[in-house]
Design an enzyme around this catalytic site. Structure first.
Site, mmCIF file in Angstrom:
data_model
loop_
_atom_site.group_PDB
_atom_site.id
_atom_site.type_symbol
_atom_site.label_atom_id
_atom_site.label_comp_id
_atom_site.label_asym_id
_atom_site.label_seq_id
_atom_site.Cartn_x
_atom_site.Cartn_y
_atom_site.Cartn_z
ATOM 1 N N HIS A 166 8.818 12.252 10.025
ATOM 2 C CA HIS A 166 9.129 10.828 10.152
ATOM 3 C C HIS A 166 10.641 10.645 10.293
ATOM 4 O O HIS A 166 11.422 11.313 9.615
ATOM 5 C CB HIS A 166 8.635 10.055 8.923
ATOM 6 C CG HIS A 166 7.158 10.177 8.687
ATOM 7 N ND1 HIS A 166 6.612 11.216 7.979
ATOM 8 C CD2 HIS A 166 6.120 9.387 9.069
ATOM 9 C CE1 HIS A 166 5.289 11.070 7.929
ATOM 10 N NE2 HIS A 166 4.973 9.968 8.589
ATOM 11 N N HIS A 209 13.588 6.760 3.533
ATOM 12 C CA HIS A 209 13.218 5.479 4.160
ATOM 13 C C HIS A 209 13.743 4.247 3.419
ATOM 14 O O HIS A 209 13.634 3.139 3.938
ATOM 15 C CB HIS A 209 11.697 5.355 4.267
ATOM 16 C CG HIS A 209 11.064 6.352 5.178
ATOM 17 N ND1 HIS A 209 11.455 6.525 6.482
ATOM 18 C CD2 HIS A 209 10.054 7.244 4.956
ATOM 19 C CE1 HIS A 209 10.714 7.483 7.037
ATOM 20 N NE2 HIS A 209 9.862 7.931 6.137
ATOM 21 N N GLY A 220 8.070 3.080 3.017
ATOM 22 C CA GLY A 220 7.524 4.406 3.244
ATOM 23 C C GLY A 220 7.556 5.335 2.052
ATOM 24 O O GLY A 220 8.035 6.486 2.174
ATOM 25 N N ASP A 233 12.119 16.136 8.632
ATOM 26 C CA ASP A 233 10.868 15.468 8.295
ATOM 27 C C ASP A 233 10.203 14.980 9.581
ATOM 28 O O ASP A 233 10.887 14.608 10.541
ATOM 29 C CB ASP A 233 11.186 14.273 7.385
ATOM 30 C CG ASP A 233 9.992 13.718 6.644
ATOM 31 O OD1 ASP A 233 9.146 13.082 7.305
ATOM 32 O OD2 ASP A 233 9.906 13.897 5.421
ATOM 33 N N ASP A 259 6.170 17.921 6.536
ATOM 34 C CA ASP A 259 5.019 17.230 7.121
ATOM 35 C C ASP A 259 4.913 17.384 8.638
ATOM 36 O O ASP A 259 4.111 16.708 9.276
ATOM 37 C CB ASP A 259 5.028 15.746 6.740
ATOM 38 C CG ASP A 259 6.352 15.055 6.991
ATOM 39 O OD1 ASP A 259 7.284 15.706 7.492
ATOM 40 O OD2 ASP A 259 6.457 13.855 6.673
ATOM 41 N N TYR A 265 2.404 16.251 2.879
ATOM 42 C CA TYR A 265 1.226 15.628 2.265
ATOM 43 C C TYR A 265 0.023 16.567 2.211
ATOM 44 O O TYR A 265 -1.033 16.167 1.756
ATOM 45 C CB TYR A 265 0.932 14.304 2.979
ATOM 46 C CG TYR A 265 2.189 13.468 2.995
ATOM 47 C CD1 TYR A 265 2.642 12.858 1.821
ATOM 48 C CD2 TYR A 265 2.995 13.387 4.129
ATOM 49 C CE1 TYR A 265 3.836 12.166 1.799
ATOM 50 C CE2 TYR A 265 4.190 12.690 4.108
ATOM 51 C CZ TYR A 265 4.607 12.078 2.938
ATOM 52 O OH TYR A 265 5.802 11.404 2.906
ATOM 53 N N ASP A 318 0.830 -1.209 0.000
ATOM 54 C CA ASP A 318 0.000 0.000 0.000
ATOM 55 C C ASP A 318 0.863 1.258 0.000
ATOM 56 O O ASP A 318 0.539 2.246 -0.655
ATOM 57 C CB ASP A 318 -0.922 0.019 1.219
ATOM 58 C CG ASP A 318 -2.045 -1.000 1.126
ATOM 59 O OD1 ASP A 318 -2.307 -1.494 0.008
ATOM 60 O OD2 ASP A 318 -2.644 -1.318 2.171
#
Length: 387
Positions: free
Chosen positions: A172, A134, A142, A170, A259, A303, A91
């Site tokens: 993340h 990532h 990711g 970031d 983000d 995003y 996904d």
């Protein structure tokens, strides 16, 4: 003659596209470039086309069987089961046609930026198409197929013999870059990110400090959910400056995910656009103070591509080129007119966010105090060595 800054860009970079409804959408590159053009802040002399990275260059970080798998997947020749073993067809990182070529172009864009700076042709260089932090040696993760930042850092080490400080803001954790250089004393990674308690990839704890000869050269600052501008910037500026003083890099590479903004749909931080004005300003100043201005910047997450990313990323270029006075003007109405019909949200009209963008954070002082303690814990061994 050395130019002040170079902007690495081509619409071909938009070919890195998983699907129409995937959150990672490089249309944000075009939105940012168009904003800069309509402001009169960039022209053709600043723009450098990205080149395609070679298999050998990608192989500085990624295993050949993985590169071959990416090629096969992009040509429809890889079974679902094998693809999943490589983190492809998930996904997060779906398979799409010619995905190797699209990913190699993003890597090549970052390498183009590297060569411009390291060969002395430009003080600074910006490749917003990069920042895919990532990706691992043999696995996609990711939204990231190839890890352009890791490849670029290893390329810098081998071709230019330079020490690299990598700074990642970031939301993340920059896991792929950290693990690629976890035992390397010539690369220091500094990641300021939302705690992995509730956010992918779940790593980046303050105790992840490196191993072997690289111990002490991985610095993680996992900040609390709902962190706001002041606390975020305190952690970022202090850690960045102290690592510059301690590590003494030859060049700085910054990853500029956008983000950590309150509007971002995938994270839980509460930065406003003000933080994104200060982040490149601090990087710019420190690059001149400690490594003769050598600064390579890439993009990353982000995003809310309509309200946040174009403004945040345009600010990097405006800082690099000494055009921050343009932030005192409204956003160009022509940019608004070009994109509002396609945007699912109302586009901003100026560079600031609404003062009432979110309700007051009830735990503000607690969050700030916790982040301050995290900063002290992360830098404890650095400060001890300096005594």
């Amino acid at each position: 003659m050395k130019q002040q800054a170079a902007f690495v860009y081509s619409e071909d970079q938009l070919s890195y596209k998983f699907s129409d409804d995937h959150p990672f959408n490089h249309l944000r590159l075009k939105l940012t470039y168009d904003l800069l053009q309509k402001m009169g802040a960039i022209d053709d002399k600043h723009v450098q086309s990205p080149r395609m990275a070679t298999d050998e260059e990608i192989g500085l970080i990624h295993d050949k069987p993985y590169i071959d798998a990416v090629k096969a997947a992009g040509e429809g020749r890889l079974s679902r089961g094998i693809a999943n073993n490589y983190g492809l067809g998930t996904d997060d990182t779906p398979v799409f046609s010619n995905m190797h070529e699209a990913a190699a172009l993003l890597v090549g864009g970052t390498l183009t930026a590297v060569d411009l700076v390291m060969e002395g042709k430009s003080e600074h260089a910006l490749n917003l198409g990069g920042g895919l932090h990532h990706g691992f040696r043999g696995k996609a993760s990711g939204f990231c197929i190839y890890n352009d930042s890791s490849i670029a850092i290893e390329y810098i080490r081998r071709h230019y013999g330079a020490r690299v400080l990598y700074v990642d803001t970031d939301a993340h954790h920059g896991d792929g870059v950290q693990w690629a250089f976890y035992d390397d004393p010539d690369v220091c990674t500094l990641s300021i990110h939302e705690t992995g308690r509730y956010l992918f990839p779940g790593t980046g704890d303050v105790h992840e400090k490196g191993s072997g000869h690289g111990y002490g050269f991985s610095i993680n600052l996992p900040i609390d959910a709902f962190t706001e501008d002041a606390s975020f910037l305190e952690v970022y500026e202090n850690a960045f400056k102290e690592m510059m003083e301690f590590f003494k890099p030859d060049v700085v590479v910054t990853q500029n995910g956008a983000d950590a903004h309150y509007y971002d749909p995938l994270t839980h931080l509460s930065n406003s656009i003000r933080a994104y004005r200060e982040i490149p300003k601090i990087a710019h100043q420190l690059s001149h103070d400690y490594c003769s201005g050598r600064w390579i910047a890439v993009g990353g997450g982000g995003y809310d591509m309509w309200r946040v990313v174009p403004r945040a990323w345009a600010m990097i270029w405006l800082e690099m080129t000494g055009q921050t006075h343009l932030l005192n003007q409204p956003l160009p109405s022509s940019w608004h007119h070009s994109w509002q019909a396609r945007s699912p949200v109302q586009l901003p009209e100026d560079w600031s966010d609404p003062s009432d963008m979110y309700p007051p954070i009830p735990r503000r002082s607690e969050i700030t105090d916790k982040n301050h303690k995290t900063l002290n814990k992360a830098l404890f061994h650095i400060r001890n060595e300096k005594k």
